[in-house]
Design a protein around this motif. Structure first.
Motif, PDB file in Angstrom:
ATOM      1  N   PRO A  72       0.915  -1.877   0.437  1.00 44.53           N
ATOM      2  CA  PRO A  72      -0.332  -0.124   0.183  1.00 44.53           C
ATOM      3  C   PRO A  72       1.524   1.151  -0.175  1.00 44.53           C
ATOM      4  N   TYR A  73       1.808   1.111  -0.117  1.00 44.55           N
ATOM      5  CA  TYR A  73       2.623   2.810  -0.117  1.00 44.55           C
ATOM      6  C   TYR A  73       3.370   3.143  -1.535  1.00 44.55           C
ATOM      7  N   CYS A  74       4.597   2.481  -2.505  1.00 46.92           N
ATOM      8  CA  CYS A  74       4.185   3.726  -3.101  1.00 46.92           C
ATOM      9  C   CYS A  74       4.255   3.572  -4.373  1.00 46.92           C
ATOM     10  N   GLY A  75       4.024   4.410  -6.050  1.00 46.72           N
ATOM     11  CA  GLY A  75       3.438   3.578  -6.704  1.00 46.72           C
ATOM     12  C   GLY A  75       3.980   3.064  -7.725  1.00 46.72           C
ATOM     13  N   VAL A  76       4.740   2.289  -7.579  1.00 46.58           N
ATOM     14  CA  VAL A  76       5.650   0.686  -7.443  1.00 46.58           C
ATOM     15  C   VAL A  76       4.671  -0.361  -7.954  1.00 46.58           C
ATOM     16  N   GLY A  77       3.741  -0.462  -7.138  1.00 48.23           N
ATOM     17  CA  GLY A  77       2.661  -1.482  -6.858  1.00 48.23           C
ATOM     18  C   GLY A  77       3.511  -2.713  -6.570  1.00 48.23           C
ATOM     19  N   ASN A 137       8.846  16.856 -25.116  1.00 47.67           N
ATOM     20  CA  ASN A 137       8.925  17.342 -26.964  1.00 47.67           C
ATOM     21  C   ASN A 137      10.584  16.148 -27.662  1.00 47.67           C
ATOM     22  N   CYS A 138      11.000  16.774 -26.597  1.00 47.81           N
ATOM     23  CA  CYS A 138      13.015  15.563 -26.842  1.00 47.81           C
ATOM     24  C   CYS A 138      12.239  14.548 -27.023  1.00 47.81           C
ATOM     25  N   HIS A 139      10.930  13.302 -26.813  1.00 45.36           N
ATOM     26  CA  HIS A 139      11.025  12.157 -26.420  1.00 45.36           C
ATOM     27  C   HIS A 139      10.611  12.376 -28.868  1.00 45.36           C
ATOM     28  N   LEU A 140       9.190  12.847 -28.404  1.00 47.34           N
ATOM     29  CA  LEU A 140       8.348  13.091 -29.523  1.00 47.34           C
ATOM     30  C   LEU A 140       9.211  13.632 -31.304  1.00 47.34           C
ATOM     31  N   ALA A 141      10.642  14.236 -30.661  1.00 43.49           N
ATOM     32  CA  ALA A 141      11.789  14.858 -31.732  1.00 43.49           C
ATOM     33  C   ALA A 141      12.299  13.619 -31.731  1.00 43.49           C
ATOM     34  N   THR A 142      12.763  12.449 -31.285  1.00 44.39           N
ATOM     35  CA  THR A 142      13.136  11.799 -31.801  1.00 44.39           C
ATOM     36  C   THR A 142      12.715  10.078 -32.468  1.00 44.39           C
ATOM     37  N   GLY A 143      11.467  10.589 -32.138  1.00 41.45           N
ATOM     38  CA  GLY A 143      10.332   9.781 -32.351  1.00 41.45           C
ATOM     39  C   GLY A 143      11.043   7.918 -31.573  1.00 41.45           C
ATOM     40  N   ARG A 144      10.998   8.329 -29.478  1.00 36.48           N
ATOM     41  CA  ARG A 144      12.003   7.448 -29.176  1.00 36.48           C
ATOM     42  C   ARG A 144      10.404   7.784 -28.038  1.00 36.48           C
ATOM     43  N   LEU A 145       9.645   6.809 -28.517  1.00 37.19           N
ATOM     44  CA  LEU A 145       8.458   6.175 -27.493  1.00 37.19           C
ATOM     45  C   LEU A 145       7.998   5.474 -28.133  1.00 37.19           C
ATOM     46  N   GLY A 146       6.746   4.819 -27.767  1.00 39.69           N
ATOM     47  CA  GLY A 146       6.258   3.441 -28.704  1.00 39.69           C
ATOM     48  C   GLY A 146       6.659   2.373 -28.550  1.00 39.69           C
ATOM     49  N   LYS A 147       8.161   2.309 -28.112  1.00 44.90           N
ATOM     50  CA  LYS A 147       8.860   1.238 -28.388  1.00 44.90           C
ATOM     51  C   LYS A 147      10.219   0.923 -27.359  1.00 44.90           C
ATOM     52  N   GLU A 148      10.512  -0.430 -27.291  1.00 47.42           N
ATOM     53  CA  GLU A 148      11.057  -1.166 -26.456  1.00 47.42           C
ATOM     54  C   GLU A 148      12.184  -0.017 -25.663  1.00 47.42           C
ATOM     55  N   GLY A 149      12.338   0.386 -24.731  1.00 45.93           N
ATOM     56  CA  GLY A 149      13.054   0.879 -24.184  1.00 45.93           C
ATOM     57  C   GLY A 149      13.289   2.513 -24.425  1.00 45.93           C
ATOM     58  N   ALA A 150      12.179   2.763 -25.178  1.00 41.01           N
ATOM     59  CA  ALA A 150      11.804   4.230 -24.737  1.00 41.01           C
ATOM     60  C   ALA A 150      10.670   4.533 -24.269  1.00 41.01           C
ATOM     61  N   GLY A 151      10.540   6.143 -23.924  1.00 44.93           N
ATOM     62  CA  GLY A 151       9.679   6.910 -23.460  1.00 44.93           C
ATOM     63  C   GLY A 151       9.732   7.860 -22.118  1.00 44.93           C
ATOM     64  N   PRO A 152       9.051   8.884 -21.834  1.00 44.14           N
ATOM     65  CA  PRO A 152       9.205   9.501 -21.079  1.00 44.14           C
ATOM     66  C   PRO A 152       7.725   9.445 -19.881  1.00 44.14           C
ATOM     67  N   PHE A 153       8.400   8.679 -19.034  1.00 44.13           N
ATOM     68  CA  PHE A 153       8.362   7.538 -17.844  1.00 44.13           C
ATOM     69  C   PHE A 153       8.164   8.732 -16.354  1.00 44.13           C
ATOM     70  N   SER A 154       6.956   8.956 -16.130  1.00 49.71           N
ATOM     71  CA  SER A 154       6.047   9.346 -15.343  1.00 49.71           C
ATOM     72  C   SER A 154       5.440   8.427 -13.921  1.00 49.71           C
ATOM     73  N   ILE A 155       6.556   8.462 -12.807  1.00 51.41           N
ATOM     74  CA  ILE A 155       6.181   7.083 -11.583  1.00 51.41           C
ATOM     75  C   ILE A 155       5.342   8.170 -11.033  1.00 51.41           C
ATOM     76  N   THR A 156       4.917   7.235 -10.604  1.00 50.56           N
ATOM     77  CA  THR A 156       3.344   8.565  -9.169  1.00 50.56           C
ATOM     78  C   THR A 156       3.800   8.181  -7.819  1.00 50.56           C
ATOM     79  N   GLY A 157       3.515   8.902  -6.806  1.00 51.81           N
ATOM     80  CA  GLY A 157       4.115   8.123  -5.627  1.00 51.81           C
ATOM     81  C   GLY A 157       3.563   8.311  -4.688  1.00 51.81           C
TER      82      GLY A 157
END
Length: 876
Positions: free
Chosen positions: A8-13, A307-327
C-alpha cells in the motif's frame, strides 16, 4: 495460510505474500511472481505486519466526540450533506480523496458527487503528486496515458532520472535499474537533481542544476537536437503536430549550450556530455517524478521532456519513452475513475457535452457535473471563504501535507461539517472532524489498485476488519442511499463495482479513449478474486493487457497526432529575498511514508532518521554558525519549522536546503513542512509548487536540551518549543528543547511527568536526571543534557521492557550508562538492523566490498536502499 496482495505504499505496486496465523499477519515478503517486483520488497513493505493491530485505530463511528452506532453516523453525514446542498447548492459540498483508496472506493465517491449530487468538487491528494504529469500527457497525447512499462528500464541504453530520488522513494525500481546497469555495461544513467541523493550511486553523470530549471534544461536539449540535426523527421512528419513552433521557440530561447548552462547554473562541458549522450542514444527512458511535477511549471516541465522524445521518435518502442512515476499506490487508479476535480470517470472530460451525456446515460442520471470543481489548494481556500460548507476527507491528512497547512487547519476549524473517514484515530486532520468514520486499512481492504506502469493488481483482504471499521465503498454507498440514490448504489461486493467500472471504460469507446478494460467487465466473483496483474488497455484485441502504448503512432488528440507544446521557461513563483534568502526543497526519506500515520507505528522505521531535520551546505552552515546536529529554525511569513542540522558538502547546493515531508503534530512540535510552503500552483494542473519555498535559516540556540523516555506517550501539548517523539518497542523517546530557561527543573519535571522516585542534579554541570516508578517498574526517565552527550538509549529501552528496576539499574539511570549493552550506531540497513558500528568494524576486518559486507552482515541484500550509504562507508 499464505495470501497474495499488493503493497500500500509507493506507486511501484509491488506484489506481497502475507503469512497469516490466528487472525494475524505474522510475516510479509515479496511475491516472486508479481511482475512489478519479482519478490523484492523495500523495508517499508517488509515491515507491513508491524504496523497492524487495533492500537491507535479508529474503531467506532464518532460524532461530536461521542461514539455512536453506524446508522446514526451515516444519517448524520447524509442529512448534513443534503441540508447543505438544499440551502447552498451542490457546489457547497466537496470530497477530498486519497491515492491510498482502492479503485472501487474512488469510483463510488466520484459516481456519487459527479454523477448524482452534480458537483465536481472531488479532488485528491494525488493533485500534489502527479497532476502535472497528467496534464502534460493530455496536452501531448490527448490522454492521461503513460506509454512505458518497467521492462523498458531494463531495455534502455540511457536512463535519465529527473526529479526523483528513486533509491529511497521507489527502491525496487532503483534496484531493477541497478541490476540492468550491471548486466549491460553500455547502459548510461544520468541523474538530474539539485541535490546529490542516494540515487546518484548508479549515475554516470549527475546534473546538479539550479532548482526549478527543468524546463530550461529540456527545452535547451530540444534546441540542441534541432541545431545538430538529431531529429527523427519521418516520425515528426507522420505522427506529430506543432514541431515548427516548438523548435523555433526553443532555438530562440536557447541558441547555444552556453545559454542553457547559464540558465541552469551548470558546467558547460557536463551539459554537452548529457546532450551528446541523448542525441546519440536510440533507447532513452526519462524517468520523472515529484521533482518535475511539484512546480508552478510542472506541466511545462513534463511537456519539455515529452517534446524531446517526440522529436527523436523515442516512445512506443522497447526501452524508450517519457515515464512518469506516481508516488502513491493507487494514484493511477484514481485517475481512471475521475479522481481529480477536472476529470470525469473512465478518462472522459467534464467539459465535453458528449462525455457528460455518455456517463449520464450509463449511470442513469441526468445530473452529471458539467464543469471542473475546486482543485486541492483552491478547495481549502473556498472552505475558508465559506463557499464550501461540508467536506468529506477520506484516507488522507491535508492538515499536514497541503501547502499553507496552517490555512488548511483554519479552514477546517470553521467549516460547519467536516467528515473524515480514516483507519487511524489520531491524525492532525481527524482532530478537526465533526464526524469520524472508521475505514478498513491495508490487510482488511478488498479491491484493486493500478501502479505506475498501468498494471492493475488485486489488493486482497487478509484479516477481518478491526472494531467496526467498514470499507470506504460501503460507507459512501450507504450515505448515497440515505441521500435518495439507493438504486444506483446497491452493491454487495467490490467486484460488482469493478465490473461496472470496466464496463464504463468500454461504453461507447470504440478506440476513442486510451483507458479501456472492457475485457474484464464479465468477471464473476471467483475470477475477480483470482485476477492476475495486467496492464491496461485490456480489450478484445489485447485480452492479456498492453505493455506499451503508441507503438502504432496513433494518439488520442482530435487529429490523432501527438502535439508538441511550445514551452517558455520561467522562474518559480516563490523567489528568495533578503528576509528569506534560502530555497527550501522538500521530499520523502527512505523509511517513512507520507505523514507517518502508518509507518509511524513501528520503531524500526525511525532508526534511519529519528527526528525532523534540515539538510544544508557546509559553507552556508559555517556562515550561519550552525554545527552538525544542532537545532535549526526555519521561518517565513507563514510558519516556523525546527529540526536537526544535517550538514553536507557538495550534495546540497549553496543557498538551498532540504527538509522531509513526514513529521506532523503527532510526532513533533514544529515540523510540518507544508506550513512553510506557499499555495503557488501550476496554471494548467493546479499542482502546488511543493519543491520550492523560500525561508530564513538560523540556529535555534535553546536555553536547554534534554530527552525523555516514557511508557505512556504524552499528548501534543508538551510545554516546550521543540519536542520530537520516536516510538520504541516498549516506550516513547522524546527529544526536548526550549528557549526559556527553567530555574527549578525538579519541580517542572514533577509537574509534567509525575511523581519523582529517583533524581540527581549537578548544578555545576547544568545536568539533571530523574525517573518515576510505578511500583518497581520504570514509568518514565528524564535527562537534561546537550544533544551531543546523549548516549545510546538501547539499555534504557530494555529497562522499560522489564517488570522491575533493581538497585544497580537505578544507579545506571543516574549515571546515564548502559552497562553491557553495545551501541550499534546509526542503523544503516533497516531490513536486517545493521548499525554503522558493525559495518565499520567489518570494513576494518577486511570487508572491502558490498558482497563482502552482505555475506558477513546481510546488509544491502534485501531491498538495497542502503547500498548507497554502504558505498559511502566503503569510500566508493
Amino acid at each position: 495460510m499464505q495470501t497474495t496482495t499488493t503493497c500500500p505504499y509507493c506507486g511501484v505496486g509491488c506484489g506481497v505474500k502475507a503469512e497469516i496465523a490466528d487472525d494475524c499477519v505474522v510475516a510479509v515478503k515479496g511475491n516472486e511472481e508479481h511482475p512489478a517486483n519479482f519478490g523484492r520488497l523495500c523495508v517499508k513493505g517488509s515491515s507491513l505486519n508491524e504496523v497492524l493491530g487495533a492500537e491507535g485505530r479508529l474503531l467506532n463511528p464518532v460524532v461530536d466526540d461521542e461514539i455512536v452506532e453506524w446508522d446514526s453516523a451515516l444519517e448524520t453525514v447524509a442529512e448534513g450533506f443534503k441540508r447543505t446542498i438544499m440551502e447552498h447548492g451542490p457546489d457547497s459540498v466537496a470530497f477530498y480523496l486519497s491515492g491510498q483508496l482502492l479503485t472501487e472506493d474512488y469510483y463510488i465517491a466520484n459516481k456519487l458527487m459527479k454523477g448524482f449530487v452534480g458537483t465536481a468538487n472531488v479532488d485528491t491528494n494525488s493533485r500534489l503528486c502527479m497532476s502535472s504529469a497528467v496534464a502534460g500527457y493530455k496536452r501531448a497525447f490527448g490522454a492521461d496515458a503513460v506509454p512505458c512499462c518497467y521492462e523498458d528500464l531494463e531495455l534502455a541504453e540511457l536512463i535519465i532520472i529527473t526529479g526523483s530520488n528513486a533509491a529511497w522513494n521507489h527502491p525496487i525500481l532503483f534496484q531493477r535499474m541497478k541490476a540492468a546497469k550491471a548486466k549491460n555495461p553500455n547502459l548510461k544513467i544520468v541523474v538530474v537533481d539539485p541535490r546529490r541523493t542516494a540515487t546518484c550511486d548508479i549515475a554516470d553523470l549527475h546534473i546538479q542544476l539550479k532548482a526549478e530549471t527543468d524546463s530550461s534544461l529540456f527545452t535547451g536539449l530540444l534546441s540542441y537536437l534541432a541545431r545538430h540535426d538529431h531529429l527523427d523527421y519521418e516520425y515528426i512528419a507522420n505522427f506529430t503536430e506543432g514541431f515548427a513552433d516548438a523548435r523555433a521557440n526553443a532555438e530562440f530561447t536557447f541558441p547555444d549550450v552556453d545559454s542553457v548552462a547559464k540558465a541552469c547554473d551548470l558546467p558547460i562541458m557536463q551539459l554537452r556530455t548529457f546532450f551528446e549522450w541523448y542525441a546519440k542514444t536510440e533507447k532513452v527512458v526519462t524517468f520523472y517524478s515529484q521533482g518535475v511535477n511539484q512546480s508552478a511549471s510542472g506541466t511545462d516541465n513534463s511537456n519539455a521532456i515529452i517534446n524531446c522524445h517526440l522529436a527523436t521518435g523515442r516512445l512506443g518502442k522497447e526501452g524508450a519513452g517519457p515515464f512518469s512515476i506516481t508516488g502513491q499506490p493507487n494514484a493511477m487508479g484514481g485517475r481512471e475513475v475521475g479522481g481529480l476535480a477536472n476529470q470525469l470517470a473512465a478518462h472522459m472530460e467534464l467539459n465535453s457535452p458528449e462525455a457528460v451525456d455518455c456517463v449520464g446515460r450509463f449511470w442513469g442520471s441526468d445530473n452529471v457535473a458539467t464543469s471542473a470543481g475546486y482543485k486541492a489548494v483552491d478547495l481549502f481556500e473556498a472552505i475558508e471563504a465559506g463557499k464550501v460548507k461540508a467536506i468529506w476527507i477520506m484516507g488522507t491528512n491535508p492538515a499536514v501535507s497541503l501547502p499553507n497547512a496552517d490555512q488548511v487547519v483554519r479552514s477546517l476549524k470553521q467549516c460547519p461539517l467536516v467528515v473524515v473517514s480514516d483507519c487511524m484515530a489520531h491524525t492532525d486532520t481527524v482532530a478537526l472532524a465533526n464526524v469520524c468514520l472508521p475505514a478498513t486499512g491495508w490487510s482488511e481492504k478488498n479491491g484493486t489498485v493500478t501502479n505506475s506502469e498501468r498494471r492493475i493488481s488485486r489488493q486482497r483482504s487478509l484479516l477481518p476488519p478491526s472494531g467496526e471499521a467498514k470499507p470506504d465503498w460501503w460507507i459512501i454507498s450507504e450515505v448515497a442511499k440515505r441521500m435518495g440514490y439507493e438504486q444506483a448504489f446497491n452493491y454487495d461486493h467490490p467486484y460488482e463495482i469493478f465490473k461496472e467500472h470496466a464496463e464504463l471504460s468500454g461504453f461507447e469507446n470504440n478506440g476513442s479513449r486510451a483507458f479501456d478494460i472492457s475485457q474484464l467487465q464479465d468477471l464473476d466473483l471467483k475470477s475477480y478474486d483470482a485476477l492476475k496483474p495486467q496492464q491496461w488497455p485490456v480489450t478484445d484485441a489485447a485480452p492479456y493487457g498492453t505493455a506499451r502504448l503508441f507503438a502504432d503512432g496513433k494518439f488520442f488528440t482530435p487529429s490523432g497526432k501527438a502535439q508538441f507544446i511550445t514551452v517558455d521557461p520561467h522562474d518559480p513563483l516563490q523567489q528568495p529575498c533578503d528576509a528569506m534568502p534560502f530555497v527550501m526543497n522538500t521530499g520523502r526519506i527512505r523509511d517513512q511514508w507520507h505523514t507517518m500515520t502508518h509507518t509511524g507505528r513501528t520503531s524500526r522505521l525511525f532508526q534511519h532518521r529519528e527526528e525532523p531535520f534540515v539538510e544544508l551546505n557546509r559553507e552556508d552552515a559555517e556562515k550561519l554558525n550552525i554545527k552538525e546536529s544542532e537545532l535549526v529554525k526555519l521561518k517565513n511569513i507563514q510558519a516556523e519549522y525546527i529540526g536537526r542540522a544535517r550538514i553536507v558538502d557538495t550534495d546540497q547546493r549553496r543557498g538551498e536546503i532540504f527538509v522531509p515531508m513526514h513529521w506532523n503534530k503527532q510526532f513533533s512540535a514544529k515540523a510540518r513542512m507544508g506550513a512553510l510552503v506557499q499555495p503557488a500552483v501550476d496554471p494548467f494542473s493546479g499542482q502546488p509548487e511543493g519543491k520550492h519555498a523560500v525561508v530564513n535559516v538560523e540556529p535555534y540556540n535553546p536555553a536547554w536540551e534534554g530527552w525523555l523516555i516514557t511508557r505512556k506517550p504524552l499528548d501534543d501539548a508538551l510545554p516546550v518549543e521543540y519536542w520530537s517523539r520516536v516510538p520504541k518497542e516498549s516506550a516513547s523517546l522524546y527529544y526536548l528543547a526550549d528557549s526559556i530557561k527553567i530555574e527549578d527543573m525538579r519541580s517542572w519535571c514533577q509537574q509534567q511527568f509525575g511523581e519523582i522516585d529517583i533524581w540527581l542534579e549537578d548544578a555545576n554541570q547544568k545536568s539533571f536526571r530523574a525517573a518515576g516508578l510505578n511500583g518497581e517498574q520504570l514509568e518514565w526517565a528524564f535527562f537534561r543534557m546537550p544533544y551531543g552527550q546523549i548516549p545510546s538509549t538501547l539499555w534504557l529501552e530494555q529497562l522499560f521492557a522489564e517488570t522491575e528496576v533493581n538497585m544497580d539499574q537505578r544507579r545506571f539511570l543516574l549515571s546515564v550508562t548502559g552497562c553491557e549493552l553495545e551501541d550499534p550506531g546509526e542503523i544503516i540497513c533497516s531490513c536486517y538492523q545493521v548499525g554503522s558500528h558493525a559495518i565499520e568494524d567489518a570494513i576494518q576486518q577486511g570487508c572491502n566490498s558490498l558482497d563482502a559486507l552482505g555475506n558477513k552482515l546481510k546488509c544491502g541484500t534485501n531491498c538495497g536502499s542502503c547500498i548507497p550509504e554502504l558505498n559511502g562507508m566503503l569510500g566508493k
